[in-house]
Each structure stands twice: as structure tokens, then as C-alpha cells.
Design an enzyme around this catalytic site. Structure first.
Site, PDB file in Angstrom:
ATOM      1  CE1 TYR A   1     -10.834  -3.126  -5.750  1.00 27.86           C
ATOM      2  CE2 TYR A   1     -12.906  -4.272  -5.407  1.00 27.86           C
ATOM      3  CZ  TYR A   1     -11.542  -4.309  -5.611  1.00 27.86           C
ATOM      4  OH  TYR A   1     -10.889  -5.511  -5.675  1.00 27.86           O
TER       5      TYR A   1
ATOM      6  CD  GLU B   1      -5.584  -0.138  -9.569  1.00 32.31           C
ATOM      7  OE1 GLU B   1      -5.795  -1.354  -9.820  1.00 32.31           O
ATOM      8  OE2 GLU B   1      -5.892   0.397  -8.495  1.00 32.31           O
TER       9      GLU B   1
END
Length: 244
Positions: A166, A173
Site C-alpha cells: 500500500y 502514484e
């Protein structure tokens, strides 16, 4: 943003199999099994493509180009998950699933595809690797859950790997969006300026900054949600193993 979904907090298309309430019918179950098997295979293709490209080049730089097409295809294929929720064969929130799926599709098409200059960034490989591992585990989890034969190893991986994947995905990103900002500002990509007949303006550069800022409140919420889910799903089994 994919942070909202990188990947281990998506709507469970196989978790429904573990519910005691009425699940999907036989036809819907068969369809969901096929869908999840295809998606698992698709992300395995992406994983193999990354490994083969790395072995051929001897470098991890620019590996995105070796899996660009399957990544776009199978990530876009996740849009069907919204449909599954909308028609009721998966008892998950349409809004939550839609937000999580669309965030990844957005990063795939509206950022990485649209701003070609960022495709060679190492940050792209970072989130693609995180997505790939996550999705292979996630879709395998759903498939075996629907078949009522879920190996503990897959369940454990589903609720454990997110600890590393995660943050890894979110970092990739954010860095990719950040790398895209100068090119978006320079070219005016997707921006609408005044005057125009609709009397409407839109600054894509500012929008991307807002997207990045939104990670601040959303990431901790989703991350700790997964920690709570892990404790709920694996807690009893781990406590039992300690007693043993």
C-alpha cells in the site's frame, strides 16, 4: 487515486462467498469465478512481462513499455467491478468500489498514458509492481473464496502484504503525478480556458494538485481500515497458533 484502492481495500468480489447471507446465484457465481480467473491470469501476464523484460534488459528502467498494453486492458477491465455492485451480484458499495476502481483507471489513462514523458519514470514501475502483486493475490483470493476452497496462505497474503504494498503503491502514484505536473502546465493538457461558449474553465494542473492533497486524509483511513480488517479476519487464527 489508487491510494484509495492500491489495492488491498477494494470491494470483495469473492468475499461474498464467505457471507452467511444469501449470495449470488449459481450463474452469477460461475460468471464471477470466470471473471476473477481471467483477471488473475491477466495480472500474472503482467508480472511475467515485467520479469522477462528485466532479464532481457538487465535493468529496471523503462519496464513500463513492456507491459503497457496488458496493464491498460486489465486495469480498465476492473470497471466491471462497479457493474457487479450495481446489479447486486456483489454486495459492496457502488460508490466506494467506483471511487477505488476509477482512481486507478484515472492514473492509468489520464496521467501515465496522457503524459508520455512520465512513462520512463521509476515511480511508474513502483506503483505498477505494487498493483501487480496486489491484484494477483486479490483476484486469487476472490476466486478461491467463491469456490469455498480458500487456502490460508492466500488469505494471509491478502491481509498482510498490504503493509508494504500500500505505501509502495501510494508513493509511486504520488511521484508519478508530481512528475507529470510540469508537462501538464506547459501543454495545458485537458485544461479549458475562458472565454468559451460554455463560460466554463478547468485547470487540469490544479486538479492534479488537489488529487495529490486528497491522499493526505484518505491514505491513513484506508490503511488503518485494512489493519482492522486484518485483525478481524486473521486475529483469531493467529491467537490460536500462539496458544499452540
Amino acid at each position: 487515486m489508487s491510494a484509495a484502492a492500491p489495492g488491498t481495500s477494494k470491494a470483495a468480489h469473492g468475499d461474498v462467498a464467505g457471507k452467511k447471507k444469501k449470495g449470488p446465484g449459481a450463474l452469477a457465481t460461475a460468471y464471477l469465478v470466470i471473471y476473477n480467473v481471467v483477471m488473475t491470469a491477466g495480472w500474472l501476464v503482467i508480472a511475467v512481462g515485467l520479469v522477462r523484460a528485466y532479464l532481457a534488459r538487465g535493468s529496471y528502467h523503462g519496464l513500463y513499455y513492456s507491459i503497457e498494453r496488458p496493464l491498460k486492458f486489465f486495469q480498465t477491465g476492473a470497471l466491471l467491478e462497479i457493474v457487479h455492485c450495481a446489479v447486486g451480484i456483489v454486495p459492496s458499495s457502488v460508490v466506494l468500489t467506483g471511487f477505488q476502481v476509477m482512481s486507478r483507471v484515472f492514473l492509468t489513462w489520464a496521467v501515465t498514458h496522457s503524459v508520455r514523458e512520465v512513462q520512463s519514470e521509476d515511480s511508474v514501475l513502483l506503483f505498477v509492481s505494487a498493483w501487480t502483486i496486489t491484484e494477483i493475490i486479490r483476484y486469487s483470493f476472490y476466486t478461491f473464496s467463491l469456490l469455498n476452497h480458500l487456502p490460508y496462505l492466500i488469505k494471509w497474503a491478502r491481509y498482510t502484504f498490504f503493509f508494504a504494498l500500500y505505501p509502495m503503491g501510494v508513493t509511486g502514484e504520488l511521484l508519478t503525478i508530481y512528475a507529470a505536473l510540469p508537462f501538464v502546465q506547459k501543454t495545458g493538457l485537458y485544461s479549458i480556458t475562458l472565454p468559451n461558449k460554455y463560460n466554463f474553465s478547468f485547470d487540469y494542473y490544479s486538479f492534479l494538485i488537489i488529487v495529490m492533497i486528497s491522499y493526505i486524509p484518505l491514505f491513513p483511513q484506508l490503511y488503518f481500515h485494512m489493519i482492522r480488517q486484518r485483525k478481524k479476519v486473521l486475529g483469531h487464527a493467529e491467537d490460536y497458533s500462539k496458544v499452540e
